[in-house]
Design an enzyme around this catalytic site. Sequence first.
Site, short mmCIF file in Angstrom:
data_model
loop_
_atom_site.label_atom_id
_atom_site.label_comp_id
_atom_site.label_asym_id
_atom_site.label_seq_id
_atom_site.Cartn_x
_atom_site.Cartn_y
_atom_site.Cartn_z
N ARG A 119 -17.59 21.93 1.11
CA ARG A 119 -18.44 22.79 0.27
C ARG A 119 -18.89 24.06 1.01
O ARG A 119 -20.00 24.55 0.81
CB ARG A 119 -19.67 22.03 -0.24
CG ARG A 119 -19.35 20.81 -1.07
CD ARG A 119 -18.53 21.15 -2.31
NE ARG A 119 -18.19 19.92 -3.02
CZ ARG A 119 -17.09 19.22 -2.81
NH1 ARG A 119 -16.20 19.62 -1.90
NH2 ARG A 119 -16.84 18.11 -3.47
N GLU B 214 -26.79 22.63 -2.20
CA GLU B 214 -25.43 23.17 -2.33
C GLU B 214 -25.42 24.57 -2.92
O GLU B 214 -24.62 25.40 -2.50
CB GLU B 214 -24.59 22.22 -3.20
CG GLU B 214 -23.15 22.65 -3.35
CD GLU B 214 -22.30 21.60 -4.03
OE1 GLU B 214 -21.36 21.99 -4.74
OE2 GLU B 214 -22.57 20.40 -3.86
N SER C 30 -24.18 19.39 -8.94
CA SER C 30 -24.80 18.65 -7.83
C SER C 30 -25.68 19.59 -7.03
O SER C 30 -25.19 20.58 -6.48
CB SER C 30 -23.72 18.04 -6.94
OG SER C 30 -22.92 17.14 -7.65
#
Length: 350
Positions: A156, A337, A237
């Site tokens: 990520r 994130e 998320s």
Amino acid sequence: MPELLSELTTLRLGGPARAYVRCESAVETAREVARCDAAGEPVLLVGGGSNLVVADAGFDGTVVHLRGERIEIEGTTLTAEAGAVWDEVVAASVAAGLGGLECLSGIPGSAGATPVQNVGAYGVEVASWLDAVELYHRATGETAWVAPETLGLGYRTSRLKQHDAAAGPADVVLRVRFALSDGVSAPVRYGELARALGAEAGGTVEPARARAEVLALRRSKGMVLDPADHDTWSVGSFFTNPVVSDDAAVARVEEAAGESTPRYPAPAGIKLSAGWLIERAGFHRGFAGGRTGVSLSTKHTLALTNRGTGTTAELLALAAEVRDGVFARFGVELHPEPVLVGAELPSLRR
């Protein structure tokens, strides 16, 4: 011109920008960023707005909105402009009989954001199929295609994501190019998806079949955008899955939980499930902590959602409560994130 950044983000949160410009092509994007840089104007690049948490005060600069949506397919090579809707890119690849991207179906946002975040889902990452990225380098004013190996792609993250909060990214993604497979999906490695497909782990299926199952799974978790469903008013998320150093760290988590934890190999250690940690720390689906404007999704504890009257301040307070609760229970720190614009999480309570 949108009055508020909430009109451009999937969270539907964020205050006003000082100025706004819509770019319909890669050429326009490079030109407008260069114009702002020459004037000393702060720039916020916005594609699909699916990974942005913007402060209630907004952004004191110019929003450059990437809206170039051209998608080209030649053989097994797919090229998309940065502003192309990501799920439309995936759909185009599947319609052409190409495999590789189908497990990334239903992810909101634009194509240009995918290498920045090294977007991934259901056992597949963009890095696995990325062939090249066209970048505008702001310091030199030059445009060039670069290989994935130069981007520092990780879980990520990439070097494109790592930049000074005030100055913004050094490089702007203009186009992305993928080298895909002909007629078969990416290997199905994610257990939940393999079971839904009735496939063996590591096997392949028709790309269209995998796409349909991925979309069904994502919808069941509120992870496919739907204006009528507040569970999708999110950035997906909110926390990345944490990576711990070794088996001893996993053992401490399992001792605190009183049960075995899902675990996955990672380059720097062992990856744990953030959603599992959140639930075992006592946070249930729909948890709001007394707030009325925001809550955890009623379908998936890893998504923080705007229930229609939320503010960014409320959302970040909820995120901090969840993060602190997980740390207090397990000694594992969760990290956000999405990109925070003009906002930050309160300090961790240790």
